[in-house]
Design a protein around this motif. Sequence first.
Motif, PDB file in Angstrom:
ATOM      1  N   GLY A  54      39.160 -13.878  69.700  1.00  0.00           N
ATOM      2  CA  GLY A  54      40.324 -13.465  68.923  1.00  0.00           C
ATOM      3  C   GLY A  54      40.641 -14.378  67.766  1.00  0.00           C
ATOM      4  O   GLY A  54      41.500 -14.052  66.934  1.00  0.00           O
ATOM      5  N   ASP A  55      39.978 -15.550  67.693  1.00  0.00           N
ATOM      6  CA  ASP A  55      40.218 -16.452  66.560  1.00  0.00           C
ATOM      7  C   ASP A  55      39.647 -15.843  65.284  1.00  0.00           C
ATOM      8  O   ASP A  55      38.443 -15.589  65.187  1.00  0.00           O
ATOM      9  CB  ASP A  55      39.568 -17.818  66.800  1.00  0.00           C
ATOM     10  CG  ASP A  55      40.380 -18.687  67.743  1.00  0.00           C
ATOM     11  OD1 ASP A  55      41.525 -18.306  68.021  1.00  0.00           O
ATOM     12  OD2 ASP A  55      39.859 -19.724  68.194  1.00  0.00           O
ATOM     13  N   GLY A  56      40.504 -15.594  64.340  1.00  0.00           N
ATOM     14  CA  GLY A  56      40.033 -15.046  63.077  1.00  0.00           C
ATOM     15  C   GLY A  56      39.563 -16.111  62.118  1.00  0.00           C
ATOM     16  O   GLY A  56      38.905 -15.838  61.131  1.00  0.00           O
ATOM     17  N   GLU A  57      39.903 -17.343  62.393  1.00  0.00           N
ATOM     18  CA  GLU A  57      39.581 -18.469  61.514  1.00  0.00           C
ATOM     19  C   GLU A  57      39.065 -19.623  62.348  1.00  0.00           C
ATOM     20  O   GLU A  57      39.542 -19.870  63.450  1.00  0.00           O
ATOM     21  CB  GLU A  57      40.845 -18.902  60.772  1.00  0.00           C
ATOM     22  CG  GLU A  57      40.657 -20.018  59.780  1.00  0.00           C
ATOM     23  CD  GLU A  57      39.994 -19.563  58.502  1.00  0.00           C
ATOM     24  OE1 GLU A  57      39.086 -20.273  58.027  1.00  0.00           O
ATOM     25  OE2 GLU A  57      40.390 -18.514  57.984  1.00  0.00           O
ATOM     26  N   LYS A  58      38.054 -20.322  61.842  1.00  0.00           N
ATOM     27  CA  LYS A  58      37.545 -21.482  62.551  1.00  0.00           C
ATOM     28  C   LYS A  58      38.605 -22.577  62.550  1.00  0.00           C
ATOM     29  O   LYS A  58      39.337 -22.749  61.580  1.00  0.00           O
ATOM     30  CB  LYS A  58      36.247 -21.967  61.920  1.00  0.00           C
ATOM     31  CG  LYS A  58      35.113 -20.965  62.098  1.00  0.00           C
ATOM     32  CD  LYS A  58      33.781 -21.545  61.702  1.00  0.00           C
ATOM     33  CE  LYS A  58      32.660 -20.537  62.002  1.00  0.00           C
ATOM     34  NZ  LYS A  58      31.325 -21.079  61.684  1.00  0.00           N
ATOM     35  N   LYS A  59      38.674 -23.322  63.642  1.00  0.00           N
ATOM     36  CA  LYS A  59      39.747 -24.289  63.843  1.00  0.00           C
ATOM     37  C   LYS A  59      39.216 -25.724  63.851  1.00  0.00           C
ATOM     38  O   LYS A  59      38.063 -25.988  64.200  1.00  0.00           O
ATOM     39  CB  LYS A  59      40.473 -24.016  65.165  1.00  0.00           C
ATOM     40  CG  LYS A  59      40.999 -22.591  65.323  1.00  0.00           C
ATOM     41  CD  LYS A  59      42.182 -22.329  64.431  1.00  0.00           C
ATOM     42  CE  LYS A  59      42.771 -20.938  64.690  1.00  0.00           C
ATOM     43  NZ  LYS A  59      43.944 -20.672  63.845  1.00  0.00           N
ATOM     44  N   ILE A  60      40.113 -26.648  63.504  1.00  0.00           N
ATOM     45  CA  ILE A  60      39.805 -28.074  63.491  1.00  0.00           C
ATOM     46  C   ILE A  60      40.835 -28.797  64.346  1.00  0.00           C
ATOM     47  O   ILE A  60      42.033 -28.507  64.284  1.00  0.00           O
ATOM     48  CB  ILE A  60      39.835 -28.632  62.050  1.00  0.00           C
ATOM     49  CG1 ILE A  60      38.787 -27.930  61.176  1.00  0.00           C
ATOM     50  CG2 ILE A  60      39.619 -30.139  62.036  1.00  0.00           C
ATOM     51  CD1 ILE A  60      37.357 -28.137  61.613  1.00  0.00           C
ATOM     52  N   THR A  82      45.843 -28.228  66.573  1.00  0.00           N
ATOM     53  CA  THR A  82      44.707 -27.435  66.109  1.00  0.00           C
ATOM     54  C   THR A  82      45.142 -26.649  64.883  1.00  0.00           C
ATOM     55  O   THR A  82      46.165 -25.960  64.912  1.00  0.00           O
ATOM     56  CB  THR A  82      44.222 -26.479  67.207  1.00  0.00           C
ATOM     57  OG1 THR A  82      43.851 -27.241  68.367  1.00  0.00           O
ATOM     58  CG2 THR A  82      43.015 -25.686  66.731  1.00  0.00           C
ATOM     59  N   VAL A  83      44.392 -26.772  63.801  1.00  0.00           N
ATOM     60  CA  VAL A  83      44.756 -26.124  62.543  1.00  0.00           C
ATOM     61  C   VAL A  83      43.565 -25.340  62.002  1.00  0.00           C
ATOM     62  O   VAL A  83      42.418 -25.572  62.392  1.00  0.00           O
ATOM     63  CB  VAL A  83      45.221 -27.159  61.494  1.00  0.00           C
ATOM     64  CG1 VAL A  83      46.464 -27.880  61.965  1.00  0.00           C
ATOM     65  CG2 VAL A  83      44.113 -28.168  61.200  1.00  0.00           C
ATOM     66  N   ASP A  84      43.841 -24.399  61.103  1.00  0.00           N
ATOM     67  CA  ASP A  84      42.771 -23.633  60.482  1.00  0.00           C
ATOM     68  C   ASP A  84      41.887 -24.534  59.633  1.00  0.00           C
ATOM     69  O   ASP A  84      42.378 -25.404  58.917  1.00  0.00           O
ATOM     70  CB  ASP A  84      43.360 -22.537  59.574  1.00  0.00           C
ATOM     71  CG  ASP A  84      44.025 -21.425  60.365  1.00  0.00           C
ATOM     72  OD1 ASP A  84      43.800 -21.346  61.589  1.00  0.00           O
ATOM     73  OD2 ASP A  84      44.781 -20.636  59.755  1.00  0.00           O
ATOM     74  N   ARG A  85      40.575 -24.290  59.720  1.00  0.00           N
ATOM     75  CA  ARG A  85      39.648 -25.070  58.909  1.00  0.00           C
ATOM     76  C   ARG A  85      39.936 -24.896  57.420  1.00  0.00           C
ATOM     77  O   ARG A  85      39.818 -25.848  56.638  1.00  0.00           O
ATOM     78  CB  ARG A  85      38.206 -24.653  59.214  1.00  0.00           C
ATOM     79  CG  ARG A  85      37.163 -25.499  58.496  1.00  0.00           C
ATOM     80  CD  ARG A  85      35.748 -25.081  58.831  1.00  0.00           C
ATOM     81  NE  ARG A  85      35.401 -23.815  58.198  1.00  0.00           N
ATOM     82  CZ  ARG A  85      34.173 -23.278  58.223  1.00  0.00           C
ATOM     83  NH1 ARG A  85      33.209 -23.900  58.887  1.00  0.00           N
ATOM     84  NH2 ARG A  85      33.926 -22.129  57.632  1.00  0.00           N
ATOM     85  N   ALA A  86      40.341 -23.679  57.042  1.00  0.00           N
ATOM     86  CA  ALA A  86      40.630 -23.413  55.627  1.00  0.00           C
ATOM     87  C   ALA A  86      41.737 -24.313  55.107  1.00  0.00           C
ATOM     88  O   ALA A  86      41.712 -24.743  53.951  1.00  0.00           O
ATOM     89  CB  ALA A  86      41.003 -21.940  55.447  1.00  0.00           C
ATOM     90  N   MET A  87      42.731 -24.621  55.953  1.00  0.00           N
ATOM     91  CA  MET A  87      43.822 -25.506  55.545  1.00  0.00           C
ATOM     92  C   MET A  87      43.306 -26.921  55.311  1.00  0.00           C
ATOM     93  O   MET A  87      43.670 -27.572  54.322  1.00  0.00           O
ATOM     94  CB  MET A  87      44.920 -25.535  56.606  1.00  0.00           C
ATOM     95  CG  MET A  87      46.087 -26.451  56.265  1.00  0.00           C
ATOM     96  SD  MET A  87      47.222 -26.705  57.640  1.00  0.00           S
ATOM     97  CE  MET A  87      47.868 -25.044  57.819  1.00  0.00           C
ATOM     98  N   GLU A 319      29.578 -26.566  57.520  1.00  0.00           N
ATOM     99  CA  GLU A 319      29.718 -27.129  58.859  1.00  0.00           C
ATOM    100  C   GLU A 319      29.290 -28.589  58.900  1.00  0.00           C
ATOM    101  O   GLU A 319      29.836 -29.387  59.671  1.00  0.00           O
ATOM    102  CB  GLU A 319      28.910 -26.312  59.857  1.00  0.00           C
ATOM    103  CG  GLU A 319      29.476 -24.911  60.115  1.00  0.00           C
ATOM    104  CD  GLU A 319      28.690 -24.128  61.125  1.00  0.00           C
ATOM    105  OE1 GLU A 319      27.577 -24.595  61.510  1.00  0.00           O
ATOM    106  OE2 GLU A 319      29.151 -23.054  61.561  1.00  0.00           O
ATOM    107  N   ALA A 320      28.325 -28.945  58.040  1.00  0.00           N
ATOM    108  CA  ALA A 320      27.842 -30.327  57.996  1.00  0.00           C
ATOM    109  C   ALA A 320      28.946 -31.269  57.523  1.00  0.00           C
ATOM    110  O   ALA A 320      28.946 -32.467  57.863  1.00  0.00           O
ATOM    111  CB  ALA A 320      26.627 -30.440  57.074  1.00  0.00           C
TER     112      ALA A 320
END
Length: 324
Positions: A54-60, A82-87, A319-320
């Motif tokens: 269900g995660d629409g965005e990869k998380k960090i 946990t925050v969105d990778r895009a942020m 990702e790297a």
Amino acid sequence: VPVQGNPSKRGYMAYSSHDRNENDSGKAGGAGAGRRLRNTHRAFYHGVAPVKDGDGEKKIRVKVDALCSGNDNEEGKQVEVTVDRAMVLELNHRHALPYDSKTATLTLEDGITCRYKQAITKAKMCHIALELRALIDDGNNMWKSDSLQCACVRRIRKCLNIITFQRGEDGSLNAGREHSRNFKRYCGNAAELFAVYGQGHCHTVSSVMAAFLYPWQDLLGIDLRYRGGFCFTSKFDGVVQEAPENHQWLEFTTRPSMNMYTTDLYRSDGASSKDMRELLLTTPAESVYTDGLYPHGKLMVLTGKQVAVDLPETEQDLEAEFEL
């Protein structure tokens, strides 16, 4: 994240659950509730979060310095969020400034542009190249430490003959930092002319420095960002604001250390000592974001053109960026 947003108090920019529902006046609830979510320099990368259905965005995963529960005057341990990778990318990756490849023109703040095909621009870039060549010894490893990268940023600033309105016709600081106009100096919309003999305010000097630092990013191993936000002094006793913006500056990250610095030409030009002028050109972010500047983190719109995040071309390369 919700943070303690008053720099005059202990635990400034530390995670504080008490501030989640406060409004801009510092009172709980009301029409401004929830506005205390701010960017904080006291957050540290802790890894990629596991992907959930269900995660629409990869998380960090990020760890943030925190205040003790129930006590906003004592700092505690860290909390993990946990925050969105895009942020994370938007706040930390290099910026793609508005550039027209057909005309080789960079668009900056307040109508300022830099036309790289102009002879005067090429001459200034050659000037910078010669200065950097004199600074860099081929036997030195550019990326061994941040010191040489920061020295190169300061050297580029030295190549730009531009001052702020804080200085008079003789070049000295005005009493009380009052503004004055030196009509012998250029004040228009061409960065290349500002760089030769210009005068301006924080938007101007930040734009001109950005124009002449931007092309050197890859060679110097830095990621450049154009910042806006809130500037405050040691006497300020209030909560830093997202808006209105009252200052602009540059920010860069050095690779491979990933340390962050600010380049503030306006405050540097207004400093009374040479050491302080140098420091304000390459100030560690954790220092200046504690006692002088708050970046709102928004991607700027420069003269009607949107600044973007300059991301790697492939997902593998992206990702790297997050590999420890």
